[in-house]
Design an enzyme around this catalytic site. Structure first.
Site, short mmCIF file in Angstrom:
data_model
loop_
_atom_site.label_atom_id
_atom_site.label_comp_id
_atom_site.label_asym_id
_atom_site.label_seq_id
_atom_site.Cartn_x
_atom_site.Cartn_y
_atom_site.Cartn_z
N CYS A 238 32.27 36.72 17.19
CA CYS A 238 33.59 37.60 17.66
C CYS A 238 34.21 37.14 18.72
CB CYS A 238 33.24 39.04 17.67
SG CYS A 238 32.80 39.67 15.91
N HIS B 136 40.97 42.67 13.59
CA HIS B 136 40.03 41.71 14.43
C HIS B 136 39.85 40.39 13.43
CE1 HIS B 136 36.49 40.41 16.50
NE2 HIS B 136 35.90 41.08 15.76
N CYS C 283 31.62 42.57 22.04
CA CYS C 283 30.42 42.50 21.66
C CYS C 283 30.55 41.25 20.67
CB CYS C 283 29.90 43.69 20.79
SG CYS C 283 31.04 44.24 19.48
#
EC number: 2.3.1.9
Length: 383
Positions: free
Chosen positions: A89, A339, A369
């Site tokens: 991510c 996202h 994270c």
């Protein structure tokens, strides 16, 4: 000591899964923000030393070094190379770090950093599932070293988010209140024109598609949990989405040589690792490490963008850091805005930069994270 500067940043609107950007090839998503970046910047793209893009699940149309493909699809000079980064991510935040590190080292003067992801076309963990189809095991199931260290246990972001909620005693009600605030803030930011200066409309999509204006506590309360006996629901997690973003990172020499005006200086960059099973709590320790290295306290930070992978991640971070919630994700986060994995880090930085300028803040901190129990932290200083 050398400095790395951000001259400009631009992003597409974030499209919802199956929405207005779903049919756009990832290379064309990335190409769009690259063209927009140079439309906004009086710089010959031929002087760029490298293009660093983040992307996750680099298979299908995202395979083959999509950073390079995006650049070429944009019609930009062939002599400029490109490289694709995968830190899960945090991929495009890491892309910015690599760009800044190249400038700080003196080995480059002009680097484009960003990221791209079309999750409508390439679902999350698609590469792992494709491997299964071709007879390859899951990444954690057969490594002797991994099994000796962590055992044969489930490695899942959903499990990690639940472990965080349990460890920090974060209730479903607390998370639903946070998620509702994310949507409310995102809608207010859209209506208030906060994102207008950072967006490059594409395919008729002129605003972020994911925020839900009609969400409510009662709707959230009616959802089933993601895991049996868990606390988290889909409403408390980031939304699957599509998008791209790009930033121009340059040296002081490039500023003078090309007559550029910087918007921010990269004050600090770092990445830290933690427990890969819990996975998602690494931003807590990484933030503490970054602040110590930068000689700052959390109270010195005027704005924070922390990725809302799950509500529990941000609420645990808030508990541990003592940050002012009003300074954290003031325009909403990934629960509302989406996202798009490999693009999110660059999207967050684009929004953080605009937020500092809107509010007159000096320091902005970004963290998120990442798979494997990792977290990047970037601290920008507005100029």
């Amino acid at each position: 000591m050398a400095d790395a500067y951000i001259v400009d940043a631009v992003r597409t609107p974030v499209g919802r899964r199956g929405g207005g950007l779903a049919g756009v090839h990832p290379a064309d998503l990335g190409a769009h923000v690259l063209r927009a970046l140079f439309d906004r910047t009086p710089l010959d793209p031929a002087v760029v030393d490298d293009v660093v893009f983040g992307c996750v699940d680099t298979i299908g149309p995202q395979a083959g070094d999509v950073a390079r493909t995006c650049w070429l699809a944009a019609g930009l000079p062939e002599e400029v190379p490109g490289v694709t980064v995968d830190r899960q991510c945090g991929s495009s935040q890491q892309a910015v770090h690599f760009a800044a590190q190249a400038v700080l080292s003196g080995t480059a003067d002009v680097v484009v950093a960003g990221g791209v992801q079309n999750m409508s076309a390439i679902p999350i963990s698609a590469a792992m599932y494709a491997g299964r189809d071709h007879g390859f095991p899951d990444p954690f199931s057969t490594s002797k070293g991994w099994l000796a260290r962590y055992g044969d246990q489930e490695i899942s972001q959903f499990r990690g988010a639940e472990m965080i909620a349990a460890k920090w005693d974060i209730s479903r009600g607390d998370m639903e209140e946070f998620a509702l605030r994310s949507h409310t803030r995102a809608v207010a930011a859209i209506d208030g024109g906060w994102f207008d200066g950072e967006l490059a409309a594409l395919e008729g999509v002129v605003a972020d598609e994911c925020p839900r204006r009609d969400t409510s506590p009662s709707k959230m309360a009616g959802l089933t949990t993601l895991l049996p006996d868990g606390r988290l629901t889909a409403a408390l997690a980031s939304q699957i989405s599509d998008g791209a973003a790009a930033l121009l990172v340059v040296s002081e020499r490039a500023l003078a040589e090309h007559g550029l005006t910087p918007r921010a200086r990269v004050h600090h960059l770092s990445a830290r690792g933690g427990d890969p099973v819990v996975m998602l709590d690494a931003p807590i320790a990484a933030t503490g490490h970054a602040l110590r290295r930068a000689g700052l306290s959390i109270d010195d930070i005027d704005l924070v963008e922390i990725n809302e992978a799950f509500a529990s991640v941000v609420l645990a971070w808030l508990k541990e850091t003592g940050a002012d919630p009003d300074r954290v994700n003031p325009a909403g986060g990934a629960i509302a805005l989406g996202h798009p994995l490999g693009a999110t880090g660059a999207r967050l930085m684009t929004t953080l930069l605009a937020g500092l300028e809107r509010t007159g803040g000096r320091y902005g901190l970004q963290t998120m994270c990442e798979g494997g129990g990792q977290a990047n932290v970037t601290i920008l200083e507005r100029l």
